[in-house]
Design a protein around this motif. Structure first.
Motif, PDB file in Angstrom:
ATOM      1  N   LYS A  73      23.383  53.054  36.562  1.00  0.00           N
ATOM      2  CA  LYS A  73      24.472  53.636  35.772  1.00  0.00           C
ATOM      3  C   LYS A  73      25.110  52.602  34.862  1.00  0.00           C
ATOM      4  O   LYS A  73      26.016  52.926  34.096  1.00  0.00           O
ATOM      5  N   ASN A  74      24.656  51.359  34.972  1.00  0.00           N
ATOM      6  CA  ASN A  74      25.335  50.300  34.219  1.00  0.00           C
ATOM      7  C   ASN A  74      24.875  50.183  32.775  1.00  0.00           C
ATOM      8  O   ASN A  74      25.650  49.767  31.924  1.00  0.00           O
ATOM      9  N   ILE A  75      23.620  50.550  32.481  1.00  0.00           N
ATOM     10  CA  ILE A  75      23.176  50.426  31.082  1.00  0.00           C
ATOM     11  C   ILE A  75      24.112  51.239  30.190  1.00  0.00           C
ATOM     12  O   ILE A  75      24.652  50.732  29.208  1.00  0.00           O
ATOM     13  N   ALA A  76      24.305  52.507  30.550  1.00  0.00           N
ATOM     14  CA  ALA A  76      25.106  53.379  29.684  1.00  0.00           C
ATOM     15  C   ALA A  76      26.554  52.916  29.602  1.00  0.00           C
ATOM     16  O   ALA A  76      27.150  52.915  28.515  1.00  0.00           O
ATOM     17  N   GLN A  77      27.134  52.494  30.740  1.00  0.00           N
ATOM     18  CA  GLN A  77      28.550  52.125  30.648  1.00  0.00           C
ATOM     19  C   GLN A  77      28.762  50.793  29.926  1.00  0.00           C
ATOM     20  O   GLN A  77      29.724  50.638  29.176  1.00  0.00           O
ATOM     21  N   VAL A  78      27.857  49.858  30.106  1.00  0.00           N
ATOM     22  CA  VAL A  78      27.976  48.596  29.366  1.00  0.00           C
ATOM     23  C   VAL A  78      27.736  48.855  27.872  1.00  0.00           C
ATOM     24  O   VAL A  78      28.470  48.352  27.016  1.00  0.00           O
ATOM     25  N   ALA A  79      26.738  49.670  27.551  1.00  0.00           N
ATOM     26  CA  ALA A  79      26.417  49.973  26.148  1.00  0.00           C
ATOM     27  C   ALA A  79      27.608  50.626  25.446  1.00  0.00           C
ATOM     28  O   ALA A  79      27.987  50.239  24.331  1.00  0.00           O
ATOM     29  N   SER A  80      28.200  51.623  26.092  1.00  0.00           N
ATOM     30  CA  SER A  80      29.328  52.335  25.474  1.00  0.00           C
ATOM     31  C   SER A  80      30.520  51.403  25.280  1.00  0.00           C
ATOM     32  O   SER A  80      31.190  51.430  24.240  1.00  0.00           O
ATOM     33  N   TRP A  81      30.780  50.584  26.278  1.00  0.00           N
ATOM     34  CA  TRP A  81      31.898  49.637  26.195  1.00  0.00           C
ATOM     35  C   TRP A  81      31.659  48.638  25.069  1.00  0.00           C
ATOM     36  O   TRP A  81      32.574  48.330  24.288  1.00  0.00           O
ATOM     37  N   LEU A  82      30.439  48.118  24.971  1.00  0.00           N
ATOM     38  CA  LEU A  82      30.128  47.138  23.924  1.00  0.00           C
ATOM     39  C   LEU A  82      30.346  47.728  22.532  1.00  0.00           C
ATOM     40  O   LEU A  82      30.862  47.050  21.641  1.00  0.00           O
ATOM     41  N   GLN A  83      29.956  48.996  22.337  1.00  0.00           N
ATOM     42  CA  GLN A  83      30.131  49.611  21.017  1.00  0.00           C
ATOM     43  C   GLN A  83      31.584  49.562  20.567  1.00  0.00           C
ATOM     44  O   GLN A  83      31.871  49.313  19.403  1.00  0.00           O
ATOM     45  N   VAL A  84      32.485  49.807  21.519  1.00  0.00           N
ATOM     46  CA  VAL A  84      33.913  49.799  21.180  1.00  0.00           C
ATOM     47  C   VAL A  84      34.383  48.378  20.838  1.00  0.00           C
ATOM     48  O   VAL A  84      35.313  48.189  20.053  1.00  0.00           O
ATOM     49  N   GLN A  85      33.720  47.364  21.406  1.00  0.00           N
ATOM     50  CA  GLN A  85      34.076  45.971  21.094  1.00  0.00           C
ATOM     51  C   GLN A  85      33.427  45.492  19.783  1.00  0.00           C
ATOM     52  O   GLN A  85      33.607  44.333  19.395  1.00  0.00           O
ATOM     53  N   GLY A  86      32.632  46.362  19.139  1.00  0.00           N
ATOM     54  CA  GLY A  86      31.941  45.944  17.915  1.00  0.00           C
ATOM     55  C   GLY A  86      30.736  45.063  18.199  1.00  0.00           C
ATOM     56  O   GLY A  86      30.336  44.227  17.382  1.00  0.00           O
ATOM     57  N   ILE A  87      30.144  45.265  19.373  1.00  0.00           N
ATOM     58  CA  ILE A  87      28.962  44.484  19.784  1.00  0.00           C
ATOM     59  C   ILE A  87      27.844  45.475  20.105  1.00  0.00           C
ATOM     60  O   ILE A  87      28.086  46.488  20.770  1.00  0.00           O
ATOM     61  N   ARG A  88      26.648  45.201  19.617  1.00  0.00           N
ATOM     62  CA  ARG A  88      25.540  46.113  19.799  1.00  0.00           C
ATOM     63  C   ARG A  88      24.676  45.653  20.971  1.00  0.00           C
ATOM     64  O   ARG A  88      24.293  44.477  21.021  1.00  0.00           O
ATOM     65  N   LEU A  89      24.366  46.536  21.874  1.00  0.00           N
ATOM     66  CA  LEU A  89      23.435  46.197  22.958  1.00  0.00           C
ATOM     67  C   LEU A  89      22.021  46.189  22.373  1.00  0.00           C
ATOM     68  O   LEU A  89      21.508  47.221  21.937  1.00  0.00           O
ATOM     69  N   ALA A  90      21.399  45.017  22.339  1.00  0.00           N
ATOM     70  CA  ALA A  90      20.122  44.862  21.638  1.00  0.00           C
ATOM     71  C   ALA A  90      18.919  45.001  22.562  1.00  0.00           C
ATOM     72  O   ALA A  90      17.844  45.407  22.124  1.00  0.00           O
ATOM     73  N   GLU A  91      19.072  44.644  23.829  1.00  0.00           N
ATOM     74  CA  GLU A  91      17.946  44.741  24.762  1.00  0.00           C
ATOM     75  C   GLU A  91      18.466  44.689  26.184  1.00  0.00           C
ATOM     76  O   GLU A  91      19.476  44.044  26.467  1.00  0.00           O
ATOM     77  N   VAL A  92      17.771  45.379  27.071  1.00  0.00           N
ATOM     78  CA  VAL A  92      18.074  45.338  28.497  1.00  0.00           C
ATOM     79  C   VAL A  92      16.808  44.929  29.234  1.00  0.00           C
ATOM     80  O   VAL A  92      15.711  45.390  28.888  1.00  0.00           O
ATOM     81  N   ARG A  93      16.943  44.079  30.229  1.00  0.00           N
ATOM     82  CA  ARG A  93      15.828  43.812  31.132  1.00  0.00           C
ATOM     83  C   ARG A  93      16.289  44.038  32.566  1.00  0.00           C
ATOM     84  O   ARG A  93      17.355  43.568  32.963  1.00  0.00           O
ATOM     85  N   VAL A  94      15.466  44.764  33.311  1.00  0.00           N
ATOM     86  CA  VAL A  94      15.716  44.949  34.735  1.00  0.00           C
ATOM     87  C   VAL A  94      14.721  44.081  35.474  1.00  0.00           C
ATOM     88  O   VAL A  94      13.504  44.235  35.288  1.00  0.00           O
ATOM     89  N   VAL A  95      15.224  43.143  36.267  1.00  0.00           N
ATOM     90  CA  VAL A  95      14.349  42.184  36.944  1.00  0.00           C
ATOM     91  C   VAL A  95      14.632  42.199  38.443  1.00  0.00           C
ATOM     92  O   VAL A  95      15.720  42.590  38.873  1.00  0.00           O
TER      93      VAL A  95
END
Lengths: 253, 253
Positions: free
Chosen positions: B27-49
């Motif tokens: 559930k963290n990809i979507a919540q981090v992505a949405s939060w970043l958009q509001v900060q004016g930062i674009r989520l460019a890539e995610v890696r799950v390791v």
């Protein structure tokens, strides 16, 4: 697990600006991961990349070099942002061609829906040499080229493609898991967990804390490809919890 | 958007065998992505390791080299499989130290819960030089070292840490989005979408098909950092849909 037993692994590349923007919640990681476990293949890494060809190429090449299989979801539809086929063909060093069977499927599917057009024909494009994965849901097939598998991004269509692939891929012994639940703060029993895992080199123990009904608890998930090793690790863990005075719930809480 | 305007980007590394096994739905990809958009930062890539130090180090170093910020979720708890701090310290080339303030927070939090033990004290370990991110939920703080941010994996705790970081990070103009819904197979209007996007270089259009009420439809999501460019792109798209005889729904379906 004997030392010579091969562990089969897969990488997953999720293609989609809609996941990176937070607009769409990913559901494919969990369903692909669960399906792979049953095939005896371990999901080793996931990368979520934007609809940018060079990013897809880079992720595809990195994960297929490290793993036995490479799966992608997303970007195989009819619109301008659907560039997965082009990117994978580039990564594999092959041409993009129209697959005659795919064209036939799409012609039939769209016969009473306005017929094929330029966009719809895009969904018949495949990296040269590829086979098709049936899609019962919406006509446009998935694509398989050796150990590289391209699937749709819409989760229920992805699910249908996974069904069609079931039993088709070579894998190893499926990973089996058991869960032990305990109403305890995981921080109280960290030593017990670590010692049980260290005593069983073919097992991993994951600890997943939760807060419910105003209390803290945790589920301990023990994973192994060997049923005997798994049981031995569970016994060690449960003995440790009992000795320290904790009740536990087989199957998890 | 002027040519000189910087686009701020972030990478996200999700650490956790439980995601790769399919046991836990991310559930963290979507919540981090949405939060970043509001900060004016674009989520460019995610890696799950997985919970494997060298894999975490590799992902952290790759994504922090490519982006302005690097976020991680997971692996900062008290148990043996919580190795994010060690991995990030290795990636950054610094030592792991006990943060005195974190130790104080944990001593207070656990004062009536059995006190600090070895496992709990692990949660006071940070890469040397790091600051803490408050955690209202469960005591153990998040960690920030410059442009590297380590957060918990449990989504409601992650959410609290994002709250605490709101407004603390430098970003650019937030990406703004509008959605146009249409009861049409996206394959019928692929040309209209492509032409509208090509005419507006500062905009991206994503097409998200769905099946509902027995009918096919799609939402077209237009994204830009410029309100004027966004409106112009929407106008072009809507003109194209109207001219081709399709009704559409501003705001999406």
């Amino acid at each position: 697990m004997s030392a010579s037993e091969k562990i089969w692994t897969a990488g997953l590349v999720i293609i989609g600006d809609e996941i990176l923007s937070g607009r769409t919640h990913d559901k494919n990681i969990a369903q692909v991961a669960s399906w792979l476990q049953v095939q005896g293949i371990r999901l080793a890494e996931v990368r979520v990349v934007p609809d940018v060809q060079e990013k897809i190429v880079e992720a595809v090449n990195a994960l297929r070099a490290d793993n036995d299989y490479l799966f992608t979801t997303g970007g195989i539809g009819p619109t301008h942002d659907d560039i997965t086929v082009d990117a994978v063909a580039e990564a594999l060093g092959v041409e993009v061609v129209i697959h005659p069977t795919a064209r036939g499927i799409l012609e039939k599917y769209y016969a009473d829906k306005g017929g094929l057009n330029e966009g719809r024909l895009r969904m018949a494009r495949v990296p040269e040499g590829a086979d098709l994965i049936p899609n019962r849901m919406s006509g446009a097939p998935g694509i398989r080229l050796g150990n590289v598998v391209l699937m749709a991004g819409v989760p229920h269509i992805t699910a249908g493609m996974l069904d069609a692939l079931t039993g088709e891929l070579e894998g190893g012994a499926p990973l089996i898991t058991e869960t032990i639940g305990c109403w305890v703060a995981e921080s109280e029993v960290a030593n017990i967990l670590r010692e049980a895992e260290q005593a069983h080199e073919n097992c991993q123990i994951g600890s997943y804390p939760f807060f419910r009904e105003g209390r803290v608890g945790a589920n301990f998930v023990i994973r192994s490809t060997s049923k005997d090793d798994l049981q031995s690790c569970i016994d060690t863990l449960c003995d440790g919890l009992s000795t320290a005075g904790y009740d536990f719930t087989p199957g998890g809480i």
